[in-house]
Design a protein around this motif. Structure first.
Motif, PDB file in Angstrom:
ATOM      1  N   TYR A   1      -4.729   5.546   3.583  1.00  2.00           N
ATOM      2  CA  TYR A   1      -3.597   4.404   4.161  1.00  2.00           C
ATOM      3  C   TYR A   1      -2.383   5.755   5.405  1.00  2.00           C
ATOM      4  CZ  TYR A   1      -5.085   0.604   1.790  1.00  2.00           C
ATOM      5  OH  TYR A   1      -5.750  -0.368   1.367  1.00  2.00           O
ATOM      6  N   ALA A   2      -2.483   5.503   6.441  1.00  2.00           N
ATOM      7  CA  ALA A   2      -1.206   6.538   6.381  1.00  2.00           C
ATOM      8  C   ALA A   2       0.431   6.137   6.405  1.00  2.00           C
ATOM      9  CB  ALA A   2      -1.163   6.333   8.590  1.00  2.00           C
TER      10      ALA A   2
ATOM     11  N   SER B   1       6.825   2.922   6.253  1.00  2.00           N
ATOM     12  CA  SER B   1       7.128   3.609   6.488  1.00  2.00           C
ATOM     13  C   SER B   1       6.908   5.033   5.823  1.00  2.00           C
ATOM     14  CB  SER B   1       8.476   4.220   4.817  1.00  2.00           C
ATOM     15  OG  SER B   1       7.539   3.746   2.890  1.00  2.00           O
ATOM     16  N   ILE B   2       6.997   6.219   5.957  1.00  2.00           N
ATOM     17  CA  ILE B   2       6.410   7.407   5.807  1.00  2.00           C
ATOM     18  C   ILE B   2       6.742   7.913   4.786  1.00  2.00           C
ATOM     19  CG2 ILE B   2       4.698   7.813   7.560  1.00  2.00           C
ATOM     20  CD1 ILE B   2       6.278   9.179   8.934  1.00  2.00           C
TER      21      ILE B   2
ATOM     22  N   GLY C   1      -3.296  -1.706   7.018  1.00  2.00           N
ATOM     23  CA  GLY C   1      -3.997  -0.389   6.133  1.00  2.00           C
ATOM     24  C   GLY C   1      -5.409  -0.295   6.973  1.00  2.00           C
ATOM     25  N   TRP C   2      -4.565  -0.266   8.839  1.00  2.00           N
ATOM     26  CA  TRP C   2      -6.307  -0.084   9.260  1.00  2.00           C
ATOM     27  C   TRP C   2      -6.709   0.890   9.650  1.00  2.00           C
ATOM     28  CZ3 TRP C   2      -4.654   1.385  14.251  1.00  2.00           C
ATOM     29  CH2 TRP C   2      -2.789   1.519  14.418  1.00  2.00           C
ATOM     30  N   SER C   3      -5.996   2.030   9.001  1.00  4.58           N
ATOM     31  CA  SER C   3      -6.546   3.102   8.869  1.00  4.58           C
ATOM     32  C   SER C   3      -7.796   3.835   8.285  1.00  4.58           C
ATOM     33  CB  SER C   3      -4.788   3.732   8.555  1.00  4.58           C
ATOM     34  OG  SER C   3      -4.178   4.003   7.307  1.00  4.58           O
ATOM     35  N   GLY C   4      -7.807   2.941   7.515  1.00  3.93           N
ATOM     36  CA  GLY C   4      -8.576   2.715   7.016  1.00  3.93           C
ATOM     37  C   GLY C   4     -10.039   2.758   7.349  1.00  3.93           C
ATOM     38  N   PHE C   5      -9.941   2.272   8.791  1.00  7.40           N
ATOM     39  CA  PHE C   5     -10.887   2.462   9.263  1.00  7.40           C
ATOM     40  C   PHE C   5     -11.877   3.460  10.293  1.00  7.40           C
ATOM     41  CE2 PHE C   5     -10.124  -2.313  10.393  1.00  7.40           C
ATOM     42  CZ  PHE C   5     -11.191  -2.899  10.680  1.00  7.40           C
TER      43      PHE C   5
ATOM     44  N   VAL D   1       0.993  -1.239  -0.426  1.00  2.51           N
ATOM     45  CA  VAL D   1      -0.002   0.012  -0.230  1.00  2.51           C
ATOM     46  C   VAL D   1       1.067   1.315   0.059  1.00  2.51           C
ATOM     47  CG1 VAL D   1      -1.817  -0.859   1.296  1.00  2.51           C
ATOM     48  CG2 VAL D   1      -0.222  -0.166   2.495  1.00  2.51           C
ATOM     49  N   SER D   2       0.272   2.687  -0.265  1.00  3.50           N
ATOM     50  CA  SER D   2       1.034   3.452  -0.254  1.00  3.50           C
ATOM     51  C   SER D   2       0.590   4.245   0.591  1.00  3.50           C
ATOM     52  CB  SER D   2       1.206   4.415  -2.117  1.00  3.50           C
ATOM     53  OG  SER D   2       2.134   3.148  -3.110  1.00  3.50           O
ATOM     54  N   GLN D   3       1.265   5.036   0.862  1.00  4.56           N
ATOM     55  CA  GLN D   3       1.284   6.491   1.693  1.00  4.56           C
ATOM     56  C   GLN D   3      -0.399   7.048   1.171  1.00  4.56           C
ATOM     57  OE1 GLN D   3       3.378   8.848   4.423  1.00  4.56           O
ATOM     58  NE2 GLN D   3       2.416  10.253   4.653  1.00  4.56           N
TER      59      GLN D   3
END
Length: 656
Positions: A90-91, A57-58, A80-84, A37-39
């Motif tokens: 994605y963070a 990474s960020i 990818g749990w920032s999708g909640f 996944v990409s930030q």
């Protein structure tokens, strides 16, 4: 069934819900080096690591490479749990370090499955919370190992008593201010309140200890707590944070995989804590699956906010800049902020010493009056900037002292101005959490104090390009003025013609001027030089006879702590030999005054005084004098190391 489904089968889930859950899963594979996944990409899928290792990474604006913020090979690591939660992106970027196997689930399908099978949804979210918290704690472990105790300030951890220690806390008001509970309605809030209890924690008392069994979720209602994680038995690798905002979470460790406390929690003042027993809460949430899902989503939100804050501190460490960290955390939420939000101005205001104070004023206002998101960002920023705030207060203090000296009333005699200066510096240094050793070595009689002179950090340069020498003012104020109510008098170099700030300041203090290699050069005869030296000896003798000690640096110039001391010159010791009554010479080693205050603690060691006649027979014997100077410099090198080591001896770490 997938390995993830088999895990939930062990939790005795209903077969129908388990089959529906298994149906929406898909096993996928990535080769080493591929991006999962990409930030900031829209979050469509949630992934779980089954085999292999991934890197997180960020991307930072204006930085050519991504900053690595974590590695994981732990089975079922969520990706990818920032999708909640909003903004559903994605963070971080996640890359396969080795060939990996993942399970992917579309968020849309998850939502539909949870709606039909809420009990499964509760178990699933509880599982994600426990796994995602591992990423948070791994980041905090990295911070503990990256920042040695010697570069941390523990000033903000000093316990103190408050005049409000015994007041009865307003629980309703505290919970209303809690960001965690802002998504719950009144009935739901009443449900939680019915389960909780209030506890008072007295100043210095430990509320819980690292590695103890965690059995509660707790919130601060009033007071101030420190949470400190020790990564080693000697307490030299620490990560710390302060909780001092009403309604803020103290711990959710009871809902993590280990169910043990990650930190030791200590009250810095009398504190009221509201907590709910975790077993009791879980049992009651079983009666309301919809509320349970809402609760666990909120735990995920809290873990995400905490992880972003920890990663922002990691940015601060890696790039040596809190401003970069604050800039990043604001940029991460830019799409959710109003374009007119004043928080967008903060990174720019932080870029200049003159406007840093404006940044803090804005953040404090946003912390109280901003939107929910602005309040959270302001609090996170203030936490990251805690050492910058302390440093800014110190810088402003230097500017005020300079102004008070050059603008002191003309009726003040130089000795009165020196006392005013020393008293002001004493008050300023008392706020820095310095280290001092050897007070018992101070003689009662006036003496010559010698010290290794350190450079000033450019950050502390005043707007008129003048730098106040911190080491000498520390000796004058914290050591001499505090002990004798007399700051002594310094031997200072004559400034160059263009150094107006230097001239205004030291002329008003009435220190003894001498010419050095960094002064305006004089065109004088040998006799004129001799006369000038004799006048210096007479002046010094008068001060000592009148009870005023003399401070001077034998090197004649300044160095960094690591290079200090430089080569000693004979001037200070020739002075001692010329005086009718031989004075004591007191060595003082100083360290870290050349560094930014947000990266260190100032330190000084006072060594036993001596008389020159005990160390050298003939001051006019150049070879004997050179040997003495070399030996003394070697001793001073050890003294400086001793002063540096004081920064590792934090009294706070011994309390853990």
């Amino acid at each position: 069934m997938t390995e993830l489904s088999n895990y939930f089968m062990s939790l005795e889930c209903e077969l129908e819900s388990l089959e529906a859950f298994d149906f929406i899963q898909k096993e996928i594979y990535f080769d080493a080096g591929e991006t999962v996944v990409s930030q900031l990409e829209r979050a469509k899928f949630l992934y779980f690591l089954i085999e292999g290792e991934v890197s997180l990474s960020i991307k930072l604006k204006d930085e050519p490479e991504n900053l690595k913020v974590g590695l994981s090979s732990s089975k079922f690591t969520p990706i990818g749990w920032s999708g909640f939660k909003e903004p559903y992106r994605y963070a971080t970027s996640t890359t396969a370090v080795t060939n990996i196997k993942l399970i992917s689930i579309e968020f849309e399908n998850l939502a539909l499955t949870f709606e039909k099978y809420p009990n499964l949804g509760t178990l699933f979210l509880k599982f994600v919370v426990s796994k995602s918290s591992i990423l948070l704690y791994e980041t905090r472990k990295m911070l503990a190992q990256l920042v040695p105790v010697s570069q941390q300030s523990f000033l903000q951890l000093n316990p103190f008593d408050s005049i409000d220690d015994n007041h009865n806390p307003d629980l309703d008001e505290g919970l209303k201010r809690s960001p965690f509970f802002e998504v719950f309605n009144e009935d739901e809030l009443d449900f939680f309140k019915s389960l909780g209890i209030l506890t008072q924690v007295k100043t210095g008392e430990k509320y819980f200890r690292q590695e103890e069994n965690a059995d509660q979720i707790s919130f601060l209602i009033s007071g101030r707590l420190a949470l400190i994680h020790a990564e080693d038995k000697l307490n030299q690798k620490l990560d710390k944070r302060i909780v001092n905002n009403e309604g803020y979470i103290i711990t959710i460790d009871a809902f993590t995989e280990s169910e043990t406390y990650f930190d030791t929690c200590v009250a810095l003042q009398s504190t009221w804590v509201w907590s709910i027993n975790s077993a009791k809460l879980r049992a009651n949430l079983l009666q309301s699956p919809a509320l349970a899902i809402k609760f666990y989503k909120r735990l995920l939100w809290y873990t995400s906010v905490s992880l972003r804050s920890a990663r922002a501190r990691l940015i601060r460490v890696q790039y040596d800049g809190e401003i970069s960290a604050v800039k990043h955390i604001i940029e991460q939420h830019a799409s959710q902020l109003d374009v007119l939000s004043k928080i967008h101005k903060i990174p720019t205001l932080l870029n200049h010493t003159i406007t840093i104070n404006d940044a803090f004023v804005s953040l404090e206002k946003l912390k109280v009056n901003g939107t929910s998101l602005e309040k959270r960002l302001a609090n996170s920023s203030l936490s990251i900037l805690s050492e910058v705030l302390r440093e800014n207060d110190f810088y402003n203090g230097l500017a005020k002292i300079y102004s008070s000296i050059v603008n002191a009333p003309e009726v003040f005699f130089p000795n009165e101005v020196r006392s005013l200066c020393a008293e002001s510096f004493y008050s300023l240094f008392e706020k820095t959490g310095y280290n001092l050793k050897g007070i018992e070595n101070l003689p009662e009689e006036p003496a010559i104090y010698i010290y290794n002179h350190l450079e000033n950090h450019p950050y502390n340069t005043l707007p008129n390009s003048f730098q106040l020498t911190l080491d000498s003012h520390f000796i004058s104020s914290v050591i001499l003025f505090k002990k004798f109510q007399n700051p002594g008098i310094r031997v200072v170099r004559v400034p160059k013609g263009e150094e107006y700030g230097h001239q205004l300041y030291y002329e008003r203090l009435g220190h003894i001027p001498v010419y050095t290699q960094d002064s305006q050069q004089l065109n004088e005869t040998d006799q004129e030089k001799k006369n000038r030296r004799n006048e210096f000896y007479i002046t010094a003798e008068e001060y000592l006879n009148n009870g005023t000690s003399i401070l001077l640096a034998p090197e004649g110039r300044s160095y960094t702590t690591d290079q200090s001391p430089g080569e000693f010159k004979a001037g200070a010791f020739i002075l001692a030999s010329k005086l009718p009554k031989e004075p004591l010479i007191v060595p003082i080693a100083v360290a870290n005054f050349d560094k930014r205050l947000n990266r260190t603690q100032f330190s000084a060691v006072i060594k036993e005084p001596f008389r020159l006649s005990d160390r050298i027979e003939n001051v006019n014997d150049r070879e004997e004098m050179n040997t003495f100077l070399s030996d003394l410099r070697n001793s001073f090198q050890n003294y400086v190391k001793e002063a540096q080591e004081l920064t590792n001896e934090s009294s706070w770490t011994k309390m853990l």
